[in-house]
Design a protein around this motif. Structure first.
Motif, PDB file in Angstrom:
ATOM      1  N   ALA A  23       0.831  -1.206   0.000  1.00 42.42           N
ATOM      2  CA  ALA A  23       0.000   0.000   0.000  1.00 42.42           C
ATOM      3  C   ALA A  23       0.865   1.255   0.000  1.00 42.42           C
ATOM      4  O   ALA A  23       0.561   2.237  -0.684  1.00 42.42           O
ATOM      5  CB  ALA A  23      -0.928  -0.014   1.211  1.00 42.42           C
ATOM      6  N   ARG A  24       1.941   1.222   0.785  1.00 43.54           N
ATOM      7  CA  ARG A  24       2.805   2.402   0.902  1.00 43.54           C
ATOM      8  C   ARG A  24       3.485   2.728  -0.431  1.00 43.54           C
ATOM      9  O   ARG A  24       3.475   3.883  -0.885  1.00 43.54           O
ATOM     10  CB  ARG A  24       3.856   2.134   1.982  1.00 43.54           C
ATOM     11  CG  ARG A  24       4.870   3.260   2.172  1.00 43.54           C
ATOM     12  CD  ARG A  24       4.258   4.437   2.897  1.00 43.54           C
ATOM     13  NE  ARG A  24       5.259   5.473   3.109  1.00 43.54           N
ATOM     14  CZ  ARG A  24       6.085   5.530   4.156  1.00 43.54           C
ATOM     15  NH1 ARG A  24       6.010   4.596   5.099  1.00 43.54           N
ATOM     16  NH2 ARG A  24       6.957   6.511   4.279  1.00 43.54           N
ATOM     17  N   ILE A  25       4.074   1.732  -1.085  1.00 47.38           N
ATOM     18  CA  ILE A  25       4.800   2.035  -2.318  1.00 47.38           C
ATOM     19  C   ILE A  25       3.855   2.254  -3.501  1.00 47.38           C
ATOM     20  O   ILE A  25       4.212   2.945  -4.455  1.00 47.38           O
ATOM     21  CB  ILE A  25       5.843   0.946  -2.646  1.00 47.38           C
ATOM     22  CG1 ILE A  25       5.193  -0.409  -2.926  1.00 47.38           C
ATOM     23  CG2 ILE A  25       6.863   0.832  -1.523  1.00 47.38           C
ATOM     24  CD1 ILE A  25       6.194  -1.481  -3.364  1.00 47.38           C
ATOM     25  N   SER A  26       2.641   1.724  -3.449  1.00 48.30           N
ATOM     26  CA  SER A  26       1.672   1.931  -4.531  1.00 48.30           C
ATOM     27  C   SER A  26       1.272   3.392  -4.656  1.00 48.30           C
ATOM     28  O   SER A  26       0.878   3.846  -5.736  1.00 48.30           O
ATOM     29  CB  SER A  26       0.421   1.079  -4.301  1.00 48.30           C
ATOM     30  OG  SER A  26       0.712  -0.293  -4.371  1.00 48.30           O
ATOM     31  N   ALA A  34       2.019  -2.034  -7.946  1.00 46.06           N
ATOM     32  CA  ALA A  34       3.077  -2.559  -7.088  1.00 46.06           C
ATOM     33  C   ALA A  34       2.540  -3.725  -6.279  1.00 46.06           C
ATOM     34  O   ALA A  34       1.356  -3.771  -5.938  1.00 46.06           O
ATOM     35  CB  ALA A  34       3.616  -1.480  -6.155  1.00 46.06           C
ATOM     36  N   SER A  35       3.424  -4.665  -5.965  1.00 48.81           N
ATOM     37  CA  SER A  35       3.025  -5.807  -5.152  1.00 48.81           C
ATOM     38  C   SER A  35       4.241  -6.326  -4.389  1.00 48.81           C
ATOM     39  O   SER A  35       5.353  -6.385  -4.927  1.00 48.81           O
ATOM     40  CB  SER A  35       2.455  -6.913  -6.040  1.00 48.81           C
ATOM     41  OG  SER A  35       1.930  -7.965  -5.261  1.00 48.81           O
ATOM     42  N   VAL A  36       4.012  -6.683  -3.125  1.00 51.20           N
ATOM     43  CA  VAL A  36       5.046  -7.282  -2.290  1.00 51.20           C
ATOM     44  C   VAL A  36       4.473  -8.576  -1.742  1.00 51.20           C
ATOM     45  O   VAL A  36       3.539  -8.557  -0.930  1.00 51.20           O
ATOM     46  CB  VAL A  36       5.469  -6.342  -1.139  1.00 51.20           C
ATOM     47  CG1 VAL A  36       6.618  -6.953  -0.344  1.00 51.20           C
ATOM     48  CG2 VAL A  36       5.870  -4.974  -1.671  1.00 51.20           C
ATOM     49  N   VAL A  37       4.989  -9.710  -2.216  1.00 52.48           N
ATOM     50  CA  VAL A  37       4.394 -11.006  -1.877  1.00 52.48           C
ATOM     51  C   VAL A  37       5.479 -12.060  -1.718  1.00 52.48           C
ATOM     52  O   VAL A  37       6.622 -11.886  -2.159  1.00 52.48           O
ATOM     53  CB  VAL A  37       3.396 -11.473  -2.965  1.00 52.48           C
ATOM     54  CG1 VAL A  37       2.197 -10.556  -3.048  1.00 52.48           C
ATOM     55  CG2 VAL A  37       4.087 -11.569  -4.328  1.00 52.48           C
ATOM     56  N   ALA A  77      10.741   3.199  -5.243  1.00 55.07           N
ATOM     57  CA  ALA A  77       9.797   2.285  -4.596  1.00 55.07           C
ATOM     58  C   ALA A  77      10.504   1.029  -4.098  1.00 55.07           C
ATOM     59  O   ALA A  77      10.244   0.553  -2.984  1.00 55.07           O
ATOM     60  CB  ALA A  77       8.679   1.912  -5.564  1.00 55.07           C
ATOM     61  N   LEU A  78      11.398   0.485  -4.915  1.00 54.69           N
ATOM     62  CA  LEU A  78      12.144  -0.707  -4.492  1.00 54.69           C
ATOM     63  C   LEU A  78      13.025  -0.400  -3.288  1.00 54.69           C
ATOM     64  O   LEU A  78      13.111  -1.205  -2.353  1.00 54.69           O
ATOM     65  CB  LEU A  78      13.001  -1.219  -5.650  1.00 54.69           C
ATOM     66  CG  LEU A  78      12.252  -1.845  -6.835  1.00 54.69           C
ATOM     67  CD1 LEU A  78      13.214  -2.134  -7.978  1.00 54.69           C
ATOM     68  CD2 LEU A  78      11.521  -3.111  -6.418  1.00 54.69           C
ATOM     69  N   ASP A  79      13.639   0.764  -3.288  1.00 56.61           N
ATOM     70  CA  ASP A  79      14.495   1.152  -2.151  1.00 56.61           C
ATOM     71  C   ASP A  79      13.663   1.314  -0.877  1.00 56.61           C
ATOM     72  O   ASP A  79      14.070   0.857   0.203  1.00 56.61           O
ATOM     73  CB  ASP A  79      15.229   2.458  -2.464  1.00 56.61           C
ATOM     74  CG  ASP A  79      16.329   2.277  -3.503  1.00 56.61           C
ATOM     75  OD1 ASP A  79      16.707   1.114  -3.745  1.00 56.61           O
ATOM     76  OD2 ASP A  79      16.781   3.287  -4.066  1.00 56.61           O
ATOM     77  N   LEU A  80      12.488   1.963  -1.007  1.00 55.79           N
ATOM     78  CA  LEU A  80      11.648   2.172   0.169  1.00 55.79           C
ATOM     79  C   LEU A  80      11.136   0.842   0.714  1.00 55.79           C
ATOM     80  O   LEU A  80      11.136   0.608   1.929  1.00 55.79           O
ATOM     81  CB  LEU A  80      10.469   3.083  -0.179  1.00 55.79           C
ATOM     82  CG  LEU A  80       9.443   3.325   0.946  1.00 55.79           C
ATOM     83  CD1 LEU A  80      10.116   3.961   2.164  1.00 55.79           C
ATOM     84  CD2 LEU A  80       8.291   4.185   0.453  1.00 55.79           C
ATOM     85  N   ALA A  81      10.701  -0.048  -0.191  1.00 57.27           N
ATOM     86  CA  ALA A  81      10.202  -1.353   0.251  1.00 57.27           C
ATOM     87  C   ALA A  81      11.298  -2.142   0.959  1.00 57.27           C
ATOM     88  O   ALA A  81      11.061  -2.754   2.013  1.00 57.27           O
ATOM     89  CB  ALA A  81       9.666  -2.144  -0.944  1.00 57.27           C
TER      90      ALA A  81
END
Length: 518
Positions: A23-26, A34-37, A77-81
């Motif tokens: 949700a944050r990076i989207s 974006a998706s983190v799974v 976004a990748l760095d923040l995640a």
């Protein structure tokens, strides 16, 4: 448009944390998806369907961050995640501190008195972890979903034999000894215990009990499939038995969509001889088939709370949900004054699946059958879930909308987009929606929607009717959300059932306009 991804080997995170990071990076500027799974086969398929992972190589124990957008935004976004994944609370300098446990056995070595395991791993592995926990003597809450019916039956049969309780699979809400678990709210302690097969149903009843001045002893979830014929209501029966024996519980509430007839009979027979008053809301079932000695039937989630509080306080029981007051009707009539007679349709956009289910029933009882992606009996299946037609009530928390994306309670972006689309449809008379507060939910559930509503012509727009499920003690504070929505012109109902009834009144007003024009 760029697609970028990172894969981290053997890095596990729980489902809620992953949804919150997604949700944050989207929401970052320049990010389109974006998706983190975790890298399970199902998640990989979903990433490929979303265009995020055609060449990904990952295993079930690997964590994937995938983003689509402008190149610079993807890198950010990748760095923040990655930063969020690697962030840890400050640790003590005590070198004698034990390492973090990596198994249930290790956890029990450091917390020998623990008797509940909360399991949030990919569904393919959840059953095995649940069985481990049961064999170690613990009760289980399974936040994980995608567990087969056969596995669920085996887990619950084992738990029953060990005199333990399994909440789930797909159990998103519970309150145990005053501690909220999953998507739960901050409510007062009290003498009312609940067993529910619905997460948002549990939230609605616990919050309303809190607002009526009473409190909760325990709130136990069962998962949505427990009352099917195949599972047999094992968790609800075990939960009912536990509350019967709980000295802190004086009144018991049971919540579910209509169970299988044989399971319903079994549960009601046990409730009849519970030794404590029991309130039952099998949503949409005939109250006359439920009511019996010691068992009170509730027609709505809100009325289940009201009856339970009356029983706890030794007061007369409310006979039925209150009818709209003359003041309510006048408010709704005034809201319709500038609406074109062409605006005839009720549109519902829900984060809570049970709220969508109950709202369909209320509208149906008032003469308005609606299409839905999760239709109740007598309603039609929506042919295209992305396009409403006629009266339409949508559950945005259903798997069709949440594959590879955060649940709308965590990130309401997709829900808000659908809501604005419904407002802009010239056929829409009323837009009905929910705002769900509590732990795990968005910290600012209404703010993004309010920004978008500021650009709507309120004098000719459809009537907005909302219901806010939460308490004053929730991190988002219910009154603050209610005041902000009212300031934006949203009519706030006291409960979900009332909101659906009010939407039906608007539809009736508009129907009368159409008849006059004809």
């Amino acid at each position: 448009m760029k697609i970028q991804s990172k894969v981290f080997s053997n890095l596990y995170q729980d489902s809620v944390s992953l949804m919150q990071i997604s949700a944050r990076i989207s929401k970052l500027p320049g990010i389109h998806n974006a998706s983190v799974v975790m890298g399970t086969p199902m998640n990989l398929d979903q990433l490929r369907e979303a265009g995020l992972g055609t060449e990904l190589r990952a295993g079930p124990n690997d964590l994937i961050i995938a983003v689509m957008g402008e190149e610079a935004a993807c890198i950010a976004a990748l760095d923040l995640a990655e930063q969020r994944l690697n962030s840890k609370p400050e640790e003590s300098a005590d070198i004698s501190k034990s390492p973090d446990p990596v198994s249930l056995d290790m956890a029990l070595e450091t917390a020998a008195d623990a008797n509940l395991a909360l399991i949030s791993v990919p569904g393919d592995y959840a059953a095995a972890e649940a069985i481990k926990a049961l064999n170690l003597g613990m009760n289980v809450m399974m936040f994980s979903d995608n567990v087969s019916s056969g596995q669920e039956k085996a887990i619950k049969t084992l738990a029953h034999a060990h005199r333990r309780i399994v909440m789930g699979p797909d159990c998103g809400t519970a309150i145990i000894n005053g501690i909220p678990l999953g998507f739960a709210n901050v409510v007062k302690r009290g003498v009312i215990g609940i067993v529910g097969a619905s997460g948002t149903g549990l939230q609605e009843v616990t919050c309303r009990i809190d607002r009526l001045g009473s409190g909760i002893s325990q709130a136990l979830g069962t998962g949505g499939h427990d009352l099917s014929e195949e599972i047999g209501g094992i968790s609800m029966l075990d939960g009912l038995q536990a509350l019967m024996q709980d000295e802190a519980t004086d009144v018991i509430v049971l919540i579910s969509k209509p169970p299988s007839p044989t399971v319903a009979t079994r549960i009601l027979e046990q409730a009849q001889f519970a030794g404590k008053p029991v309130v039952v809301n099998f949503i949409g079932s005939d109250p006359q088939e439920i009511a019996r000695p010691n068992v009170s039937a509730a027609m709505t989630l809100a009325s289940a709370a009201e009856i339970a509080v009356a029983l706890a306080n030794h007061q007369p029981l409310p006979e039925k949900p209150a009818d709209p007051t003359p003041r309510d009707i006048v408010t709704l009539q005034q809201s319709c004054l500038n609406l074109s007679a062409a605006r005839q349709d009720i549109r519902g956009v829900f984060a809570g699946g049970t709220f969508c289910y109950e709202a369909q029933l209320i509208c149906q009882q008032n003469g308005f059958s609606a299409a839905s992606n999760t239709p109740v009996s007598g309603n039609k299946k929506l042919q295209d879930i992305w396009q409403s037609h006629g009266h339409t009530l949508i559950d945005m928390g259903d798997d069709d909308f949440t594959r590879g994306k955060p649940h709308p309670m965590i990130d309401p972006t997709l829900r808000n987009q659908r809501l604005i689309n419904e407002l802009n449809d010239p056929q829409t008379a009323a837009v009905l929606f929910d705002v769900v507060l509590g732990y795990g939910a968005s910290e600012t559930p209404a703010s993004e929607l309010l920004e978008q509503l500021a650009h709507i012509d309120k004098h000719h727009a459809p009537v907005l009717i909302a219901h806010v499920c939460g308490t004053e003690a929730d991190p988002q504070q219910r009154s603050r959300q209610v005041d902000a929505l009212r300031e934006a012109g949203v009519i706030i109902a006291d409960c979900n059932a009332q909101a659906a009834a009010w939407a039906s009144i608007v539809a009736n007003i508009q129907l009368q306009k159409k008849d006059v024009c004809a």
